[in-house]
Design a protein around this motif. Structure first.
Motif, mmCIF file in Angstrom:
data_model
loop_
_atom_site.group_PDB
_atom_site.id
_atom_site.type_symbol
_atom_site.label_atom_id
_atom_site.label_comp_id
_atom_site.label_asym_id
_atom_site.label_seq_id
_atom_site.Cartn_x
_atom_site.Cartn_y
_atom_site.Cartn_z
ATOM 1 N N ALA A 140 13.152 42.950 26.539
ATOM 2 C CA ALA A 140 12.023 42.032 26.768
ATOM 3 C C ALA A 140 11.009 42.670 27.712
ATOM 4 N N ASP A 141 11.486 43.247 28.800
ATOM 5 C CA ASP A 141 10.593 43.902 29.759
ATOM 6 C C ASP A 141 9.846 45.063 29.116
ATOM 7 N N ARG A 142 10.544 45.846 28.297
ATOM 8 C CA ARG A 142 9.927 47.009 27.653
ATOM 9 C C ARG A 142 8.884 46.570 26.630
ATOM 10 N N LEU A 143 9.190 45.508 25.859
ATOM 11 C CA LEU A 143 8.233 44.999 24.874
ATOM 12 C C LEU A 143 6.961 44.518 25.556
ATOM 13 N N ARG A 144 7.109 43.785 26.650
ATOM 14 C CA ARG A 144 5.949 43.296 27.395
ATOM 15 C C ARG A 144 5.150 44.481 27.955
ATOM 16 N N ALA A 145 5.847 45.465 28.521
ATOM 17 C CA ALA A 145 5.164 46.628 29.095
ATOM 18 C C ALA A 145 4.386 47.393 28.029
ATOM 19 N N MET A 146 4.971 47.582 26.845
ATOM 20 C CA MET A 146 4.274 48.315 25.780
ATOM 21 C C MET A 146 3.014 47.575 25.340
ATOM 22 N N ARG A 147 3.101 46.267 25.255
ATOM 23 C CA ARG A 147 1.929 45.479 24.847
ATOM 24 C C ARG A 147 0.832 45.566 25.914
ATOM 25 N N LEU A 148 1.222 45.429 27.170
ATOM 26 C CA LEU A 148 0.243 45.470 28.259
ATOM 27 C C LEU A 148 -0.359 46.868 28.427
ATOM 28 N N ARG A 197 -1.184 48.774 26.161
ATOM 29 C CA ARG A 197 -2.226 48.894 25.133
ATOM 30 C C ARG A 197 -3.338 47.863 25.312
ATOM 31 N N ASN A 198 -3.185 47.008 26.328
ATOM 32 C CA ASN A 198 -4.134 45.910 26.554
ATOM 33 C C ASN A 198 -4.233 44.992 25.343
ATOM 34 N N TRP A 199 -3.097 44.764 24.687
ATOM 35 C CA TRP A 199 -3.052 43.871 23.532
ATOM 36 C C TRP A 199 -2.657 42.474 23.993
ATOM 37 N N SER A 200 -3.232 41.487 23.369
ATOM 38 C CA SER A 200 -2.803 40.102 23.575
ATOM 39 C C SER A 200 -1.605 39.842 22.664
ATOM 40 N N LEU A 201 -0.943 38.724 22.885
ATOM 41 C CA LEU A 201 0.140 38.339 21.974
ATOM 42 C C LEU A 201 -0.408 38.112 20.567
ATOM 43 N N ASP A 202 -1.614 37.549 20.499
ATOM 44 C CA ASP A 202 -2.227 37.319 19.183
ATOM 45 C C ASP A 202 -2.463 38.633 18.443
ATOM 46 N N ARG A 203 -2.944 39.644 19.158
ATOM 47 C CA ARG A 203 -3.189 40.950 18.527
ATOM 48 C C ARG A 203 -1.884 41.548 18.020
ATOM 49 N N LEU A 204 -0.817 41.494 18.845
ATOM 50 C CA LEU A 204 0.471 42.030 18.408
ATOM 51 C C LEU A 204 1.010 41.234 17.220
ATOM 52 N N ALA A 205 0.817 39.930 17.232
ATOM 53 C CA ALA A 205 1.264 39.106 16.102
ATOM 54 C C ALA A 205 0.556 39.544 14.826
ATOM 55 N N SER A 206 -0.739 39.778 14.920
ATOM 56 C CA SER A 206 -1.519 40.228 13.770
ATOM 57 C C SER A 206 -1.066 41.601 13.281
ATOM 58 N N GLU A 207 -0.818 42.513 14.220
ATOM 59 C CA GLU A 207 -0.403 43.877 13.871
ATOM 60 C C GLU A 207 1.003 43.938 13.280
ATOM 61 N N SER A 208 1.901 43.082 13.790
ATOM 62 C CA SER A 208 3.314 43.186 13.416
ATOM 63 C C SER A 208 3.762 42.215 12.334
ATOM 64 N N GLY A 209 3.042 41.110 12.188
ATOM 65 C CA GLY A 209 3.503 40.091 11.249
ATOM 66 C C GLY A 209 4.581 39.199 11.845
ATOM 67 N N VAL A 210 4.799 39.286 13.147
ATOM 68 C CA VAL A 210 5.756 38.434 13.853
ATOM 69 C C VAL A 210 4.941 37.358 14.566
ATOM 70 N N SER A 211 5.399 36.120 14.498
ATOM 71 C CA SER A 211 4.615 35.035 15.079
ATOM 72 C C SER A 211 4.423 35.198 16.590
ATOM 73 N N ARG A 212 3.309 34.670 17.059
ATOM 74 C CA ARG A 212 2.998 34.722 18.492
ATOM 75 C C ARG A 212 4.105 34.046 19.292
ATOM 76 N N ALA A 213 4.601 32.909 18.803
ATOM 77 C CA ALA A 213 5.644 32.164 19.514
ATOM 78 C C ALA A 213 6.920 32.999 19.639
ATOM 79 N N THR A 214 7.296 33.673 18.573
ATOM 80 C CA THR A 214 8.492 34.522 18.608
ATOM 81 C C THR A 214 8.294 35.675 19.577
ATOM 82 N N LEU A 215 7.122 36.290 19.547
ATOM 83 C CA LEU A 215 6.843 37.399 20.466
ATOM 84 C C LEU A 215 6.936 36.933 21.916
#
Length: 184
Positions: free
Chosen positions: A10-18, A20-38
């Motif tokens: 969980a910590d590593r996933l959050r760090a990788m997203r931050l 890249r300065n990505w929002s949860l919405d951006r990662l959801a769009s890129e990955s196809g995984v829902s924002r809530a799940t992320l």
């Protein structure tokens, strides 16, 4: 043990997203995984599945094994003074000691700087814009210019800022400075 790994992932996933300065919405769009799940994954509220991690890793361009390696990384709790890396700038006499080496799973680090009298260090851009800095002068006097605004510090003073642009460290002709910078 599994719960501990879930927290490290969980910590590593959050760090990788931050990173890249990505929002949860951006990662959801890129990955196809829902924002809530992320969000629930980053808060270690649920255990990740291989399929979900595979989608997220694909968005970051890394393999699942690489993610697990990054989550498993260990770091020494104690860094002896004799093991701290020192770099001397032959041109300016600036000395930089890495007090706490950066680690993939930790966000902060501490640096000690020693700048001789009559010195100037100018940086056009920060290595990672937006990082929080806490600069504490231990000895002497130091002038710090951040994006055109000058701050004069003496022993015991602390300047806290987010570095987004050019910055200059300088000392007067009659005195140098020794200081700590905590980067978060």
């Amino acid at each position: 043990m599994e719960n501990n790994l879930d927290h490290r992932i969980a910590d590593r996933l959050r760090a990788m997203r931050l990173e890249r300065n990505w929002s949860l919405d951006r990662l959801a769009s890129e990955s196809g995984v829902s924002r809530a799940t992320l969000s629930r994954l980053e808060n270690a509220e649920i255990s990740p599945t291989a399929a979900v991690l595979g989608k997220i890793c694909g968005s970051y361009g890394i393999t699942l094994s690489r993610l697990l390696y990054l989550a498993e990384e260990t770091f020494p709790a104690l860094v002896a003074a004799s093991d701290q890396k020192i770099w001397d700038d032959p041109e300016t006499g600036f000395r930089r000691r890495v007090v706490s080496p950066p680690a993939q799973s930790l966000s902060g680090e501490a640096i000690e700087g020693t700048l001789p009298a009559g010195s100037r260090l100018a940086y056009d851009v920060p290595p990672r814009p937006g990082l929080e800095h806490h600069l504490i002068v231990l000895e002497g006097k130091l002038s710090m210019e951040i994006e055109g605004e000058r701050h004069d510090l003496t022993a015991g003073d602390c300047l806290r800022y987010q570095l987004r642009g050019p910055n200059v460290f300088s000392t007067a002709e009659d005195t140098g400075a020794r200081y700590l910078v905590f980067i978060v």
